[in-house]
Design an enzyme around this catalytic site. Structure first.
Site, PDB file in Angstrom:
ATOM      1  N   HIS A 123      65.547   7.226  35.383  1.00 30.69           N
ATOM      2  CA  HIS A 123      65.287   6.984  36.810  1.00 30.69           C
ATOM      3  C   HIS A 123      64.276   5.855  36.999  1.00 30.69           C
ATOM      4  CE1 HIS A 123      65.627   9.118  40.940  1.00 30.69           C
ATOM      5  NE2 HIS A 123      65.388   7.821  41.114  1.00 30.69           N
ATOM      6  N   GLU A 129      65.412  16.435  37.010  1.00 28.04           N
ATOM      7  CA  GLU A 129      64.580  15.372  36.441  1.00 28.04           C
ATOM      8  C   GLU A 129      63.146  15.856  36.272  1.00 28.04           C
ATOM      9  OE1 GLU A 129      67.104  11.602  38.314  1.00 28.04           O
ATOM     10  OE2 GLU A 129      65.161  12.129  39.176  1.00 28.04           O
ATOM     11  N   ARG A 160      71.548   8.875  42.938  1.00 28.68           N
ATOM     12  CA  ARG A 160      70.945  10.198  42.897  1.00 28.68           C
ATOM     13  C   ARG A 160      71.727  11.101  41.953  1.00 28.68           C
ATOM     14  NH1 ARG A 160      66.851   8.654  44.455  1.00 28.68           N
ATOM     15  NH2 ARG A 160      65.569   9.315  46.230  1.00 28.68           N
TER      16      ARG A 160
END
Length: 326
Positions: free
Chosen positions: A292, A270, A241
């Site tokens: 990601h 993000e 994370r």
């Protein structure tokens, strides 16, 4: 109406279907329902979109207290991910709303991505690729050139922060490669049996890799004081994370040589804006940023989608599973 009772048909709203690969099949739940899928949802659209929903699916779209308060019919938030920091769990508990998440679906894809980053950094693959692209090989005096360091993994030490399914799978791969594996205890606590003190792991690791959720306790767990403990100048991997690492301190640690490199698949924002600290590191030869996607192999994404629907069907059957507490 109890928390697990649903009307027929139940209204299911998916806030960010675009978060799954287009080839991923999201099967239809096995009970009467009306399904509405939005490709994406802005934060200011959430309250209206879930106002008449019985079940909400979200991957990364925040579902906060004010939206929850206006969703009188809402009984279940099915998070199509493992992390639940985008959902106000306390508000859900106060309104009798169950929250479920997806677990252990990425035990192949995330560890493989982790080691893709490790291999690339330990063997300076990107730096060599850029050098070849720039014409360096054509001007070499020998059959090869050795401008960038190359390190074997066999015989080195990996420090794993996070002892769950993902951390365990990373440890299995590391042992197969001949690495010494250290699992870190909780920061600031006496380590449990089989684990090593957090600070010692930072000091002994040639590779440090993070596999913990983002919580108030883990936010910023790696910052300037922790980088100062990294005596072996390791590479740092974060496929967990954004927010676990102080990203400004990361840039300073790379610049000073406190760490030999970093491979990140996550960021504190993000998508990251142009002025995000990680974006400033993209030209660094020992920094890799991927968007990601460690979770998103074809098999991993399909397993996530299947388990999301499994959770919804279990809730409808009166036996909620993968329930996250508030």
């Amino acid at each position: 109406m109890s928390r697990t009772d649903l009307p027929s048909p139940a209204r299911i709203v998916f806030l960010d279907r675009e978060s799954l690969p287009t080839e991923t099949v999201l099967r239809s739940p096995d009970f009467p329902h009306a399904f509405v899928a939005f490709e994406r949802s802005a934060p200011d659209e959430v309250a209206e979109r879930i106002a008449d929903a019985d079940i909400v699916i979200t991957n990364k779209v925040p579902v906060r207290a004010e939206a929850i308060a206006g969703a009188d019919r809402l009984r279940l938030i099915a998070v199509s991910a493992t992390g639940t920091d985008m959902v106000d769990l306390k508000a859900c508990a106060a309104h009798g709303i169950v929250v479920s998440n997806v677990r252990d679906y990425a035990c192949t894809t995330v560890p493989e991505h982790t080691f893709a980053l490790i291999f690339a950094l330990r063997r300076s693959l990107l730096a060599y690729h850029q050098s070849v692209r720039g014409g360096r090989w054509q001007t070499a005096s020998q059959f090869c050139f050795l401008d960038h360091p190359i390190g074997d993994l066999a015989g080195s030490t990996i420090g794993i922060i996070g002892g769950g399914a993902l951390g365990g799978a990373v440890g299995d791969i590391a042992r197969a490669l001949g690495m010494t594996v250290l699992f870190a205890g909780r920061k600031g606590a006496t380590p449990a049996e089989g684990k090593v003190a957090f600070e010692e792991v930072l000091a002994r690791g040639d590779v440090i890799t993070l596999h913990v959720p983002l919580t108030p306790e883990t936010r910023g767990m790696i910052g300037a004081p922790e980088f100062a403990l990294m005596a072996r100048h390791p590479i740092l991997i974060n496929t967990a994370r954004g927010g676990l690492v102080d990203e400004t301190a990361l840039g300073a640690a790379l610049a000073s040589g406190q760490i030999a490199g970093a491979g990140f698949d996550v960021a504190s924002a993000e998508p990251p804006p142009a002025d995000h600290p990680l974006m400033a590191l993209l030209d660094h030869p020992n920094f890799i940023l991927t968007p990601h996607v460690a979770w998103a192999s074809r098999d991993g994404a399909q397993a996530l989608a299947d388990q999301t629907i499994d959770n919804i069907e279990a809730f409808h059957a009166g036996a909620p599973r993968n329930v996250v507490g508030g």
